[in-house]
Design an enzyme around this catalytic site. Structure first.
Site, PDB file in Angstrom:
ATOM      1  N   TRP A 103       0.822  -1.215   0.000  1.00  0.00           N
ATOM      2  CA  TRP A 103       0.000   0.000   0.000  1.00  0.00           C
ATOM      3  C   TRP A 103       0.844   1.247   0.000  1.00  0.00           C
ATOM      4  O   TRP A 103       0.511   2.229  -0.678  1.00  0.00           O
ATOM      5  CB  TRP A 103      -0.999  -0.028   1.161  1.00  0.00           C
ATOM      6  CG  TRP A 103      -1.990  -1.137   0.979  1.00  0.00           C
ATOM      7  CD1 TRP A 103      -2.130  -2.253   1.750  1.00  0.00           C
ATOM      8  CD2 TRP A 103      -2.952  -1.274  -0.089  1.00  0.00           C
ATOM      9  NE1 TRP A 103      -3.118  -3.061   1.249  1.00  0.00           N
ATOM     10  CE2 TRP A 103      -3.638  -2.492   0.119  1.00  0.00           C
ATOM     11  CE3 TRP A 103      -3.295  -0.486  -1.190  1.00  0.00           C
ATOM     12  CZ2 TRP A 103      -4.649  -2.945  -0.740  1.00  0.00           C
ATOM     13  CZ3 TRP A 103      -4.295  -0.931  -2.046  1.00  0.00           C
ATOM     14  CH2 TRP A 103      -4.960  -2.142  -1.809  1.00  0.00           C
ATOM     15  N   ASP A 172      -2.054   6.388   6.463  1.00  0.00           N
ATOM     16  CA  ASP A 172      -3.069   5.511   5.891  1.00  0.00           C
ATOM     17  C   ASP A 172      -3.417   4.491   6.975  1.00  0.00           C
ATOM     18  O   ASP A 172      -2.625   3.611   7.281  1.00  0.00           O
ATOM     19  CB  ASP A 172      -2.502   4.821   4.642  1.00  0.00           C
ATOM     20  CG  ASP A 172      -3.456   3.773   4.060  1.00  0.00           C
ATOM     21  OD1 ASP A 172      -4.553   3.570   4.617  1.00  0.00           O
ATOM     22  OD2 ASP A 172      -3.081   3.160   3.040  1.00  0.00           O
ATOM     23  N   LYS A 196     -12.616  -2.301   6.067  1.00  0.00           N
ATOM     24  CA  LYS A 196     -11.885  -3.261   6.894  1.00  0.00           C
ATOM     25  C   LYS A 196     -12.358  -3.206   8.337  1.00  0.00           C
ATOM     26  O   LYS A 196     -12.813  -4.196   8.885  1.00  0.00           O
ATOM     27  CB  LYS A 196     -10.392  -3.013   6.798  1.00  0.00           C
ATOM     28  CG  LYS A 196      -9.836  -3.641   5.531  1.00  0.00           C
ATOM     29  CD  LYS A 196      -8.808  -2.842   4.825  1.00  0.00           C
ATOM     30  CE  LYS A 196      -8.558  -3.435   3.456  1.00  0.00           C
ATOM     31  NZ  LYS A 196      -7.859  -2.515   2.582  1.00  0.00           N
TER      32      LYS A 196
HETATM   33  C1  PLP Z   1      -7.219  -1.946   1.585  1.00  0.00           C
HETATM   34  C2  PLP Z   1      -6.216  -0.904   1.758  1.00  0.00           C
HETATM   35  C3  PLP Z   1      -6.105   0.191   0.894  1.00  0.00           C
HETATM   36  C4  PLP Z   1      -6.958   0.329  -0.342  1.00  0.00           C
HETATM   37  O1  PLP Z   1      -8.217   0.732  -0.031  1.00  0.00           O
HETATM   38  P1  PLP Z   1      -9.317   0.987  -1.163  1.00  0.00           P
HETATM   39  O2  PLP Z   1     -10.449   1.479  -0.323  1.00  0.00           O
HETATM   40  O3  PLP Z   1      -9.577  -0.320  -1.823  1.00  0.00           O
HETATM   41  O4  PLP Z   1      -8.815   2.002  -2.094  1.00  0.00           O
HETATM   42  C5  PLP Z   1      -5.156   1.145   1.166  1.00  0.00           C
HETATM   43  N1  PLP Z   1      -4.357   1.052   2.222  1.00  0.00           N
HETATM   44  C6  PLP Z   1      -4.426   0.018   3.088  1.00  0.00           C
HETATM   45  C7  PLP Z   1      -3.506  -0.028   4.264  1.00  0.00           C
HETATM   46  C8  PLP Z   1      -5.351  -0.986   2.882  1.00  0.00           C
HETATM   47  O5  PLP Z   1      -5.421  -2.015   3.739  1.00  0.00           O
END
Ligand code: PLP
Length: 366
Positions: A103, A172, A196
């Site tokens: 990511w 993030d 998540k």
């Molecule tokens: C799943 C994830 C993403 C991507 O998220 P989207 O909503 O699919 O764009 C980005 N960063 C992390 C740490 C993730 O687990």
């Protein structure tokens, strides 16, 4: 009673059963409107209340200070990979990253479209098995970016890096939002896709310190400015009403459980169950992450024969897991092996069932 599997998918992921049941109950009649929330105007007073309640709950549960704004946006965390530089990159000043996995790689790629990127630390050469320590950012950085939980590799930050005064720390937090108590003050910007730890796919939570909203260049398209959404409480255009409504129910559920502090206690207990299996397995299970970087949310491991990861054994394990109603245990294709994602909504009981299965699997196959 509805039969439910134990869902270890990495995202979209399991949601609390009481939340799903409540949504089902209210599905045809949202807040007494005799309409589904899916059919209700986003300008109605009933939706407006849900929308603002959801923001208030984020503020309350995370202890978000008054000078931070809470935004509900679309496009996933992946859209924030470019919206962050669009909104707060200062031309001529490098964007600094700690590179800890898939990511951050994607976030780095997007940031490069806007200016110079410096990777100040990386664990790439060691298969992203740890989170670097003692990282330093420079004083003239536009901003510093980290990924608090590395969903695919199964590592997590267990300290926050120091940043020089005036350099905002951007994080993030897609896969460990509200999984543990954090001090929001340490960050300039936090962002997370909801699917998540918070709710369903379709909404992204962004928490941004107010003063950073002024950095965006004037000629930026309206929808790409955080300030547009901050000014209108994320009602500038039609928000993803259902995803926000579901997130609100999840937030209420976290509050009922006892808030983020209690969530963290449960999450630590869950993770310990699985890491103990790995540590007590005599090398049959081998964790991907170094011990001091282990994720509370995504437990990644190989199943070994003669000290080496064995794909066949892993496939058998995933298949036998399925028969026991344990779903989603296969690791990400880029890492291989196994992964159990045990986000907020996964119960301690579910992890206990997985633990017993893994112990048994070892006894049968070692
Ligand atoms: C799943 C994830 C993403 C991507 O998220 P989207 O909503 O699919 O764009 C980005 N960063 C992390 C740490 C993730 O687990």
């Amino acid at each position: 009673m509805t039969e439910r599997v134990y869902n270890f998918y990495p995202g979209p992921a399991t949601l609390p059963l009481p939340v799903l049941e409540r949504a089902r109950k209210e599905f045809l009649d949202f807040a007494g409107t005799e309409m589904s929330v899916l059919e209700t105007s986003h300008r109605s007073k009933e939706y407006d209340k849900t929308h603002h309640d959801a923001m208030d709950l984020v503020r309350e549960l995370m202890g978000v200070p008054d000078d931070y704004r809470i935004l509900w946006l679309q496009g996933g965390a992946s859209t924030q990979f470019y919206m962050v530089p669009v909104n707060i990159h200062t031309p001529g000043k490098p964007i600094e990253f700690v590179h800890t996995g898939t990511w951050s790689k994607k976030a780095i790629k997007e940031a490069k479209l806007f200016g110079e990127v410096k990777v100040v630390a990386s664990s790439e050469s060691d298969g992203f098995s740890y989170v670097p320590e003692n990282v330093g950012f420079s004083e003239n950085a536009s901003y510093a970016h980290i990924t608090s939980n590395n969903t695919i590799n199964g590592t997590e930050w267990h300290y926050w890096p120091k940043v020089p005064g005036g350099v905002p720390l951007v994080c993030d937090m897609s896969s460990d939002l509200m999984a543990r108590v954090i001090d929001v003050r340490k960050f300039g910007v936090l962002y997370a896709g909801a699917q998540k730890n918070l709710g369903p796919a379709g909404v992204t939570l962004v928490i941004v310190r107010e003063d950073l909203l002024d950095r965006v260049p004037e000629n930026t398209p309206t929808m790409q400015k955080w300030s547009t959404h901050a000014t209108k409480d994320s009602l500038f255009n039609t928000p993803p009403v259902f995803a926000i409504y579901m997130s609100k129910l999840s937030l209420e559920h976290i509050k009922e459980i006892g808030g983020v502090r209690e969530m963290e206690r449960i999450n630590r207990a869950k993770a310990k169950l699985l890491y103990d299996v790995i540590d007590n397995s005599d090398g049959f299970y081998k964790g991907h992450a170094r011990k001091n970087s282990r994720s509370l949310m995504n437990v990644t491991f190989r199943i070994c024969r003669n000290g080496r990861g064995d794909k066949t054994l892993e496939e058998i394990c995933a298949a036998e897991g399925l028969q026991r109603r344990l779903v989603g245990l296969k690791g990400h294709r880029s890492v291989g092996g196994m992964r159990a994602s045990i986000y907020n909504a996964m119960t301690l009981e579910g992890v206990q069932v997985l633990k017993e299965f893994l112990v048994e699997f070892q006894e049968k196959n070692q």
